[in-house]
Design an enzyme around this catalytic site. Structure first.
Site, short mmCIF file in Angstrom:
data_model
loop_
_atom_site.label_atom_id
_atom_site.label_comp_id
_atom_site.label_asym_id
_atom_site.label_seq_id
_atom_site.Cartn_x
_atom_site.Cartn_y
_atom_site.Cartn_z
N GLU A 104 0.89 -1.15 -0.05
CA GLU A 104 -0.05 -0.13 0.08
C GLU A 104 1.08 1.08 -0.02
OE1 GLU A 104 -2.42 1.53 -0.56
OE2 GLU A 104 -4.06 1.22 0.71
N ASP A 105 0.27 2.24 -0.59
CA ASP A 105 1.06 3.34 -0.82
C ASP A 105 1.22 4.33 0.52
OD1 ASP A 105 -1.48 4.13 -0.63
OD2 ASP A 105 -1.62 5.43 -2.36
N ASP A 108 -3.54 5.73 6.39
CA ASP A 108 -3.96 7.06 6.95
C ASP A 108 -4.92 6.65 8.36
OD1 ASP A 108 -4.39 9.64 7.32
OD2 ASP A 108 -5.93 9.59 5.58
N PHE A 157 -0.97 16.31 3.51
CA PHE A 157 -1.48 15.39 2.19
C PHE A 157 -0.18 15.56 1.20
CE2 PHE A 157 -3.49 15.01 -1.72
CZ PHE A 157 -4.25 13.98 -1.34
N ARG A 170 0.89 11.31 -9.99
CA ARG A 170 1.18 9.99 -9.73
C ARG A 170 2.60 9.56 -10.43
NH1 ARG A 170 -3.07 7.07 -7.68
NH2 ARG A 170 -4.99 7.59 -8.70
#
Ligand code: 5GP
Ligand code: MG
Length: 181
Positions: A104-105, A108, A157, A170
């Site tokens: 996963e990136d 959060d 963010f 991206r």
């Protein structure tokens, strides 16, 4: 909806990412020696990280590695989790009996990973581990055990290295934060 006026500031550079990917790969190659691994990349953000990690694992000697994909949607075009993420794509290959590493990136709130793990665990994998490039621990709403973590970051963010904002950024090779003007 257009993207509001903003600029970006550096958070993690290309070299630092590359170095950390290599370190994690050598750890994972050691831990999974002799095992058949399936990397489950979480689309879309995790795809870039998974591609680099797969090759780093190869170089670290772990070569019996399959790659599969799942998708989970929570954000839409905003910068805040909408809660209740939905799994919109399941893995293609059977997972039963395989050693799964979810790639996963960023973790959060933890809701997405919780959903992914509950679906994966119902498939009777031999084991399921979590590999996340980034984590924002101060934002967690549900506890998620991250087995392999790239970097902890504060509540900002970020975009780049697979992560987007309304599908932008991206393809940026580094990780930057978005600052509103
Ligand atoms: P969670 O369900 O843990 O709240 O959110 C996980 C997903 O939200 C991540 O996989 C990622 O797609 C997205 N996300 C969370 N934080 C960020 C961020 O700082 N930047 C971007 N681009 N996406 C994020
Ligand atoms: Mg993601």
């Amino acid at each position: 909806m257009g993207i509001p006026k903003h600029h970006t500031e550096p958070v993690i550079g290309e070299e630092e990412i590359r170095g950390r990917v290599r370190e994690l790969a050598s750890q994972i190659a050691k831990d999974y020696k002799g095992k058949k691994v399936t990397l489950v990349a979480v689309l879309s953000g995790g795809a870039v990280f998974a591609a680099d990690m797969g090759r780093a694992l190869w170089e670290a000697g772990l070569r019996e590695v399959e790659v599969d994909y799942m998708a989970v949607e929570s954000y839409g075009a905003g910068t805040e989790s909408a809660g209740e993420p939905k799994i919109t794509k399941d893995t293609k290959a059977p997972i039963a009996g395989r050693h799964v590493i979810v790639v996963e990136d960023i973790v959060d709130t933890g809701y997405s990973m919780q959903q992914l793990l509950s679906l994966l665990k119902s498939k009777e994998a031999a084991s399921v581990a979590v590999l996340a490039l980034l984590s924002k621990p101060s934002r967690r709403k549900v506890e998620v055990a991250i087995d392999y973590l790239g970097f902890e970051i504060p509540d900002v963010f970020v975009v780049g290295y697979g992560m987007d904002w309304g599908e932008r950024y991206r393809t940026m090779p580094e990780i930057v934060k978005v600052v509103m003007d």
